[in-house]
Motif scaffolding. Sequence first.
Motif, PDB file in Angstrom:
ATOM      1  N   TYR A  95       6.704 -35.138   5.641  1.00 33.12           N
ATOM      2  CA  TYR A  95       6.289 -36.318   6.412  1.00 33.12           C
ATOM      3  C   TYR A  95       7.475 -37.271   6.516  1.00 33.12           C
ATOM      4  CZ  TYR A  95       1.413 -35.157   6.797  1.00 33.12           C
ATOM      5  OH  TYR A  95       0.243 -34.554   7.144  1.00 33.12           O
ATOM      6  N   TYR A 125      14.720 -46.650  -1.139  1.00 39.05           N
ATOM      7  CA  TYR A 125      15.230 -45.794  -2.223  1.00 39.05           C
ATOM      8  C   TYR A 125      14.770 -46.356  -3.568  1.00 39.05           C
ATOM      9  CZ  TYR A 125      18.711 -43.645   0.981  1.00 39.05           C
ATOM     10  OH  TYR A 125      19.341 -42.975   1.998  1.00 39.05           O
ATOM     11  N   THR A 169      24.010 -41.954   1.904  1.00 34.12           N
ATOM     12  CA  THR A 169      23.396 -42.072   3.218  1.00 34.12           C
ATOM     13  C   THR A 169      24.544 -41.981   4.211  1.00 34.12           C
ATOM     14  OG1 THR A 169      22.112 -43.799   2.142  1.00 34.12           O
ATOM     15  CG2 THR A 169      21.684 -43.419   4.489  1.00 34.12           C
TER      16      THR A 169
HETATM   17  C1  LIG Z   1      18.451 -44.027   5.421  1.00 35.05           C
HETATM   18  C2  LIG Z   1      17.043 -43.680   5.740  1.00 35.05           C
HETATM   19  N1  LIG Z   1      16.492 -42.598   5.173  1.00 35.05           N
HETATM   20  C3  LIG Z   1      15.222 -42.253   5.416  1.00 35.05           C
HETATM   21  C4  LIG Z   1      14.439 -43.001   6.268  1.00 35.05           C
HETATM   22  C5  LIG Z   1      13.035 -42.557   6.452  1.00 35.05           C
HETATM   23  O1  LIG Z   1      12.648 -42.413   7.762  1.00 35.05           O
HETATM   24  P1  LIG Z   1      11.479 -41.441   8.217  1.00 35.05           P
HETATM   25  O2  LIG Z   1      10.520 -41.306   7.095  1.00 35.05           O
HETATM   26  O3  LIG Z   1      10.890 -42.101   9.406  1.00 35.05           O
HETATM   27  O4  LIG Z   1      12.160 -40.150   8.527  1.00 35.05           O
HETATM   28  C6  LIG Z   1      14.963 -44.142   6.874  1.00 35.05           C
HETATM   29  C7  LIG Z   1      14.143 -45.009   7.734  1.00 35.05           C
HETATM   30  O5  LIG Z   1      14.502 -46.099   8.138  1.00 35.05           O
HETATM   31  C8  LIG Z   1      16.304 -44.483   6.614  1.00 35.05           C
HETATM   32  O6  LIG Z   1      16.885 -45.546   7.170  1.00 35.05           O
END
Ligand SMILES: Cc1ncc(COP(=O)(O)O)c(C=O)c1O
Length: 406
Positions: A95, A125, A169
């Motif tokens: 998800y 996080y 990231t």
């Molecule tokens: C760095 C990063 N990781 C993960 C996500 C998770 O996004 P999603 O669950 O919509 O894939 C986001 C959402 O803003 C994000 O900025």
Amino acid sequence: MKFSRKIESCSLSPIRKFLPAELAARAAGRTVHHLNIGQPDIETPQAFFDAVRDFGDRVLAYAPSPGVEVYLDAVRDYYATLDASLERGDILATYGGSEALQLLFSCILDEGDEVLAAEPYYPNYHTFIRTAGATIRPIPTHAENGYRYASREQIEPLINERTRAILVTNPGNPTGVVLSREEQRLLLDIAKEHDLFLISDEVYRELVYGGETPGTMLSFPDGAEHVAVVDSVSKRFSATGARVGALISRNQELIHHALKICQGRLCAATLDQVGAAALYRAMTPEYAAAIRQEYQRRRDAVVEGLRKIPGVRFSVPEGAFYLMATLPVDDAEKLQYFLLEEFEDRGETVMYAPGEGFYATPGLGRSEIRIAYVTNPAELRRAVELLGLGIRAYQAKCARAEKHAS
Ligand SMILES: Cc1ncc(COP(=O)(O)O)c(C=O)c1O
């Protein structure tokens, strides 16, 4: 009732928590411009909707827990174009990237463990790592050197017996920093030498401006055991509502453990995976170039506007669609409430994400904000103009209060 210490040490998301104040501003008739949330306004590729419309099954059944085959195959084939050779079994449909992160942390963290992450970081996080019982050990970074953090000097002194993973990231949210291939290599070397997982959140992968895209951590052949990648259709396919992502690793032990949770939650949404498969197949060089160009125009509009506001400091982001800026105010959260509750220009005001929630270190980020540049350049220019006007009005209010007090 008693709640866990884990959840009590988490906060509401700085990106979403101002909603009640926003609703009140709207109810009072004001237009609110958004710089706070990473919700792109670029159209979701038609391929998604076509695939969903053409879905022929008469029963909308559970998908297999690891994911539907068309989705897993589309993800695998897309990664082959990035020189990452994967098997279907290396991929779990999730998800969104959010669930991939939660799965990972549940599988690798115990109470008291630590994860290294460059600070400022994506605030969720913290929530996901804390609820898995662990904490973030921040790698401090600074706007002055473009928020770079991938060096032995910055990382190795922070590693101890409780460290379980390095979390990156790439491209970065909220700073827009992009790791070079050499930096990716170095991080993998460090992870291998210290026997750590290297979690690479690559949900903004194609969004890199003015340079080479760094590629995926999965393409290092010697990273099989240590690398886990988080992916998602949310951002670069403008499909945040599809809620489809992936946890990808060639570490079969990790996939085996994560599958236990996947089976527990049964499956990710069947139809959305079918649509998402079409999105991965639609990631052509032309599509990537088009979205990159559009976000670069948006970034440039924000950068130009911010340069006109006296006292604002920032580093021009290289990727993703965010920017951290330091404002000439004592507290960006107070300014946000002022903007929503007291300020307006021609009936309009603006929202951003205050910076404090992006830091683990107490006291850091109070004067900072994160801007998401996800709307069209004209809209962004107006939003940044409102920010400048709002700062000026807030400073005048603070000066009046100070004069009154003295
Ligand atoms: C760095 C990063 N990781 C993960 C996500 C998770 O996004 P999603 O669950 O919509 O894939 C986001 C959402 O803003 C994000 O900025």
